[in-house]
Scaffold this active site. Structure first.
Site, PDB file in Angstrom:
ATOM      1  N   SER A 125       0.669  -1.201   0.008  1.00  0.00           N
ATOM      2  CA  SER A 125      -0.098   0.108   0.144  1.00  0.00           C
ATOM      3  C   SER A 125       0.917   1.465   0.020  1.00  0.00           C
ATOM      4  CB  SER A 125      -0.860  -0.243   1.203  1.00  0.00           C
ATOM      5  OG  SER A 125      -1.516   1.317   1.495  1.00  0.00           O
ATOM      6  N   GLU A 127       0.068   3.593   1.700  1.00  0.00           N
ATOM      7  CA  GLU A 127       0.277   4.026   3.297  1.00  0.00           C
ATOM      8  C   GLU A 127       1.639   3.730   3.726  1.00  0.00           C
ATOM      9  OE1 GLU A 127      -1.923   5.363   5.956  1.00  0.00           O
ATOM     10  OE2 GLU A 127      -2.758   6.287   4.021  1.00  0.00           O
ATOM     11  N   TYR A 149      -1.673   0.192  10.865  1.00  0.00           N
ATOM     12  CA  TYR A 149      -1.888  -0.128   9.546  1.00  0.00           C
ATOM     13  C   TYR A 149      -0.850  -0.082   8.485  1.00  0.00           C
ATOM     14  CZ  TYR A 149      -3.632  -0.843   4.625  1.00  0.00           C
ATOM     15  OH  TYR A 149      -3.751  -1.176   3.414  1.00  0.00           O
TER      16      TYR A 149
HETATM   17  P1  NAP Z   1     -11.510  -4.613   1.630  1.00  0.00           P
HETATM   18  O1  NAP Z   1     -12.475  -4.243   0.943  1.00  0.00           O
HETATM   19  O2  NAP Z   1     -11.573  -4.273   3.218  1.00  0.00           O
HETATM   20  O3  NAP Z   1     -11.163  -6.196   1.923  1.00  0.00           O
HETATM   21  C1  NAP Z   1     -10.463  -6.746   2.921  1.00  0.00           C
HETATM   22  C2  NAP Z   1     -10.817  -8.309   2.653  1.00  0.00           C
HETATM   23  O4  NAP Z   1     -10.005  -9.187   3.806  1.00  0.00           O
HETATM   24  C3  NAP Z   1     -12.331  -8.704   3.183  1.00  0.00           C
HETATM   25  O5  NAP Z   1     -12.484  -9.718   2.099  1.00  0.00           O
HETATM   26  C4  NAP Z   1     -12.290  -9.491   4.499  1.00  0.00           C
HETATM   27  O6  NAP Z   1     -13.112 -10.322   4.713  1.00  0.00           O
HETATM   28  C5  NAP Z   1     -10.696 -10.046   4.500  1.00  0.00           C
HETATM   29  N1  NAP Z   1     -10.406 -10.221   5.729  1.00  0.00           N
HETATM   30  C6  NAP Z   1     -10.232  -9.576   6.736  1.00  0.00           C
HETATM   31  N2  NAP Z   1      -9.489  -9.845   7.795  1.00  0.00           N
HETATM   32  C7  NAP Z   1      -9.169 -11.451   7.471  1.00  0.00           C
HETATM   33  C8  NAP Z   1      -8.922 -12.502   8.117  1.00  0.00           C
HETATM   34  N3  NAP Z   1      -8.529 -12.208   9.576  1.00  0.00           N
HETATM   35  N4  NAP Z   1      -8.690 -13.716   7.493  1.00  0.00           N
HETATM   36  C9  NAP Z   1      -9.200 -13.589   6.148  1.00  0.00           C
HETATM   37  N5  NAP Z   1      -9.711 -12.800   5.464  1.00  0.00           N
HETATM   38  C10 NAP Z   1      -9.760 -11.343   6.055  1.00  0.00           C
HETATM   39  O7  NAP Z   1     -10.054  -4.308   1.202  1.00  0.00           O
HETATM   40  P2  NAP Z   1      -9.725  -3.843  -0.405  1.00  0.00           P
HETATM   41  O8  NAP Z   1     -10.077  -2.175  -0.748  1.00  0.00           O
HETATM   42  O9  NAP Z   1     -10.362  -4.733  -1.415  1.00  0.00           O
HETATM   43  O10 NAP Z   1      -8.135  -3.892  -0.356  1.00  0.00           O
HETATM   44  C11 NAP Z   1      -7.621  -5.261  -0.770  1.00  0.00           C
HETATM   45  C12 NAP Z   1      -6.219  -5.216  -0.033  1.00  0.00           C
HETATM   46  O11 NAP Z   1      -5.515  -4.291  -0.714  1.00  0.00           O
HETATM   47  C13 NAP Z   1      -6.194  -5.080   1.351  1.00  0.00           C
HETATM   48  O12 NAP Z   1      -5.104  -5.822   1.910  1.00  0.00           O
HETATM   49  C14 NAP Z   1      -5.740  -3.608   1.306  1.00  0.00           C
HETATM   50  O13 NAP Z   1      -5.170  -3.363   2.544  1.00  0.00           O
HETATM   51  C15 NAP Z   1      -4.754  -3.441   0.112  1.00  0.00           C
HETATM   52  N6  NAP Z   1      -5.041  -1.982  -0.424  1.00  0.00           N
HETATM   53  C16 NAP Z   1      -6.040  -1.334  -0.722  1.00  0.00           C
HETATM   54  C17 NAP Z   1      -5.927  -0.304  -1.291  1.00  0.00           C
HETATM   55  C18 NAP Z   1      -7.340   0.423  -1.759  1.00  0.00           C
HETATM   56  O14 NAP Z   1      -7.137   1.643  -1.885  1.00  0.00           O
HETATM   57  N7  NAP Z   1      -8.374  -0.208  -1.832  1.00  0.00           N
HETATM   58  C19 NAP Z   1      -4.621   0.371  -1.493  1.00  0.00           C
HETATM   59  C20 NAP Z   1      -3.641  -0.328  -1.369  1.00  0.00           C
HETATM   60  C21 NAP Z   1      -3.563  -1.461  -0.700  1.00  0.00           C
HETATM   61  P3  NAP Z   1     -14.570  -9.991   5.482  1.00  0.00           P
HETATM   62  O15 NAP Z   1     -15.442  -9.769   4.417  1.00  0.00           O
HETATM   63  O16 NAP Z   1     -14.788 -11.127   6.240  1.00  0.00           O
HETATM   64  O17 NAP Z   1     -14.396  -8.795   6.325  1.00  0.00           O
HETATM   65  N1  GDD Z   2     -12.388   7.346   6.317  1.00  0.00           N
HETATM   66  C1  GDD Z   2     -12.509   8.780   6.437  1.00  0.00           C
HETATM   67  N2  GDD Z   2     -13.611   9.075   6.938  1.00  0.00           N
HETATM   68  N3  GDD Z   2     -11.393   9.259   5.972  1.00  0.00           N
HETATM   69  C2  GDD Z   2     -11.536  10.776   6.091  1.00  0.00           C
HETATM   70  C3  GDD Z   2     -12.942  11.451   6.549  1.00  0.00           C
HETATM   71  C4  GDD Z   2     -13.804  10.556   7.070  1.00  0.00           C
HETATM   72  O1  GDD Z   2     -14.902  10.937   7.670  1.00  0.00           O
HETATM   73  N4  GDD Z   2     -12.607  12.730   6.552  1.00  0.00           N
HETATM   74  C5  GDD Z   2     -11.186  12.848   6.158  1.00  0.00           C
HETATM   75  N5  GDD Z   2     -10.733  11.754   5.725  1.00  0.00           N
HETATM   76  C6  GDD Z   2      -9.547  11.733   5.411  1.00  0.00           C
HETATM   77  C7  GDD Z   2      -8.439  10.595   5.827  1.00  0.00           C
HETATM   78  O2  GDD Z   2      -8.066  11.269   7.161  1.00  0.00           O
HETATM   79  C8  GDD Z   2      -7.457  10.182   4.929  1.00  0.00           C
HETATM   80  O3  GDD Z   2      -6.534  11.409   4.607  1.00  0.00           O
HETATM   81  C9  GDD Z   2      -8.252  10.461   3.721  1.00  0.00           C
HETATM   82  O4  GDD Z   2      -9.400  10.947   3.934  1.00  0.00           O
HETATM   83  C10 GDD Z   2      -8.675   8.816   3.088  1.00  0.00           C
HETATM   84  O5  GDD Z   2      -8.965   7.979   4.125  1.00  0.00           O
HETATM   85  P1  GDD Z   2      -9.810   6.472   3.774  1.00  0.00           P
HETATM   86  O6  GDD Z   2     -10.520   6.784   2.534  1.00  0.00           O
HETATM   87  O7  GDD Z   2     -10.208   5.713   5.091  1.00  0.00           O
HETATM   88  O8  GDD Z   2      -8.292   5.833   3.119  1.00  0.00           O
HETATM   89  P2  GDD Z   2      -6.885   5.822   3.408  1.00  0.00           P
HETATM   90  O9  GDD Z   2      -6.173   6.802   2.574  1.00  0.00           O
HETATM   91  O10 GDD Z   2      -6.680   5.957   4.896  1.00  0.00           O
HETATM   92  O11 GDD Z   2      -6.503   4.337   3.286  1.00  0.00           O
HETATM   93  C11 GDD Z   2      -6.886   3.306   2.021  1.00  0.00           C
HETATM   94  O12 GDD Z   2      -5.903   3.604   1.016  1.00  0.00           O
HETATM   95  C12 GDD Z   2      -4.771   2.974   1.384  1.00  0.00           C
HETATM   96  C13 GDD Z   2      -3.932   3.345   0.091  1.00  0.00           C
HETATM   97  O13 GDD Z   2      -3.098   4.453   0.373  1.00  0.00           O
HETATM   98  C14 GDD Z   2      -7.323   2.283   2.501  1.00  0.00           C
HETATM   99  O14 GDD Z   2      -7.801   1.419   1.309  1.00  0.00           O
HETATM  100  C15 GDD Z   2      -6.184   1.121   2.647  1.00  0.00           C
HETATM  101  O15 GDD Z   2      -6.380  -0.043   2.775  1.00  0.00           O
HETATM  102  C16 GDD Z   2      -5.138   1.545   1.590  1.00  0.00           C
HETATM  103  O16 GDD Z   2      -4.016   0.731   1.666  1.00  0.00           O
END
Ligand code: NAP
Ligand code: GDD
Length: 323
Positions: A125, A127, A149
């Site tokens: 990520s 992050e 995280y």
């Molecule tokens: P998500 O929608 O939160 O999905 C997370 C998945 O992990 C869900 O299927 C959840 O299952 C499963 N999970 C959680 N805890 C588990 C456990 N203990 N054992 C087995 N499964 C478990 O996340 P996403 O946005 O699709 O992201 C996919 C991956 O990419 C994550 O690793 C995230 O950290 C990473 N990532 C995401 C982004 C982004 O912007 N979306 C960016 C960079 C990296 P349940 O349905 O049971 O909760």
């Molecule tokens: N969630 C949330 N809720 N975020 C808020 C809010 C609110 O009400 N208001 C402002 N924010 C700001 C957060 O402080 C952060 O700076 C930004 O919006 C994005 O927050 P999220 O959407 O929660 O995502 P993230 O960037 O912290 O994390 C996501 O992206 C990562 C990749 O950079 C997640 O998908 C992570 O799993 C992923 O790795």
């Protein structure tokens, strides 16, 4: 030639469900690891649930991972499961470390023992960059994570590289910047905004409370990012790649655009900022440089910021009006 098999952890999540659909369309046998919940969370995979093989397991439980790898005999493993919400990681830091950091190590060990030739994708990520020292960030940028995280993802990233170097396994990290869709969990800011705006536009809510409106993110469209995951594992060598649009926007800009798409004027009248949604340590600004992925994998995202906001708000308006 026999079909390839893929094991996806996190198949019920945003990315897992899009990836499963994409691999099925390519002819893969798809296995998905699903943990037991008292109330199953399978809405994202409902349309494909009879086309994929669901395996019970949890990243916290080594024996279930061994079994899942043995049963699926995967050619490719996509480790997408994680405690993925940064906000929760501050409240449940040890659980986040167990799942997101050690869970990855457990899965690597299961693959090393039972399918050592499988190709392994790790959902790393942006992050991990956290408090950034340079912009844009690419594969050579140093890490300074700003949340439990982010710390857990840095551990998992290095565990993957260590398995690659120590055991010659094919393990690759995709360092992906934020990617969104109508399947995003409701707690993430883009979905919280698109959902909130649709509610306001349809008279079902009269305000939206957010945290830091000045944070900047590089937001892309999730279906394009799961295509990158697949491309990373088709590359002849195991390497790490950044996935990003190269553009960043503030949360405030996302709000403004979302209200515009929903046809609601004067967004400031509806939106407030509250301490509750601010983080103990914030990542203020992320913007990625995906030129390596473009050069070596032919990947470049086409959905830009305004189209992404439109996709999300329109989907939410349709869903909300149906209720
Ligand atoms: P998500 O929608 O939160 O999905 C997370 C998945 O992990 C869900 O299927 C959840 O299952 C499963 N999970 C959680 N805890 C588990 C456990 N203990 N054992 C087995 N499964 C478990 O996340 P996403 O946005 O699709 O992201 C996919 C991956 O990419 C994550 O690793 C995230 O950290 C990473 N990532 C995401 C982004 C982004 O912007 N979306 C960016 C960079 C990296 P349940 O349905 O049971 O909760
Ligand atoms: N969630 C949330 N809720 N975020 C808020 C809010 C609110 O009400 N208001 C402002 N924010 C700001 C957060 O402080 C952060 O700076 C930004 O919006 C994005 O927050 P999220 O959407 O929660 O995502 P993230 O960037 O912290 O994390 C996501 O992206 C990562 C990749 O950079 C997640 O998908 C992570 O799993 C992923 O790795």
């Amino acid at each position: 030639m026999a079909s390839k098999s893929a094991l996806i952890t996190g198949i019920t999540g945003q990315d897992g469900s899009y990836l499963a659909e994409s691999l099925l369309s390519k002819g893969y046998n798809v296995y998905g690891l699903v943990r037991r919940l008292s109330s199953p969370n399978i809405s994202n995979i409902e349309p494909i649930r009879h086309s994929v093989e669901i395996l019970d397991g949890d990243l916290i439980d080594q024996s279930s991972l061994n079994q899942a790898v043995l049963q699926s005999q995967p050619d490719e493993v996509y480790n997408l499961a994680a405690q993925s919400f940064v906000g929760t990681s501050f409240k449940q830091p040890a659980l986040t470390g167990e799942i997101t950091a050690l869970g990855t190590l457990r899965l690597l060990e299961a693959v090393r023992s039972h399918a050592p030739h499988a190709r392994f994708y790790q959902a790393s990520s942006s992050e991990m960059f956290g408090q950034v020292g340079e912009e844009p960030q690419d594969e050579t940028t140093g890490f300074h994570p700003r949340s439990p995280y982010g710390v857990a993802k840095v551990y998992a990233y290095w565990a993957c590289i260590n398995h690659r170097e120590a055991y010659s396994m094919f393990v690759s990290n995709g360092i992906l910047f934020n990617h969104e869709s109508p399947r995003r969990g409701l707690e993430f800011v883009t979905r919280k905004i698109s959902h909130g705006v649709a509610q306001i536009a349809q008279g079902k809510a009269d305000h939206l409370v957010l945290g830091n409106l000045n944070a900047k993110r590089d937001w892309g469209y999730a279906p394009e990012y799961v295509d990158l995951m697949w491309r990373i594992l088709q590359h002849p060598t195991a390497e790490d790649f950044v996935g990003a649009t190269g553009e960043s926007h503030t949360v405030r800009e996302f709000v403004e655009e979302a209200f515009k798409v929903a046809g609601v004027a004067d967004w400031e009248e509806y939106v407030t900022s509250d301490e509750r949604f601010r983080r103990p340590a914030e990542v203020y600004n992320l913007r990625g440089n995906a030129s390596k992925a473009q050069r070596l994998l032919g990947w470049s995202p086409t959905t830009r910021f305004r189209s992404l906001v439109r996709i999300m708000v329109k989907a939410e308006m349709e869903q909300t009006s149906g209720k």
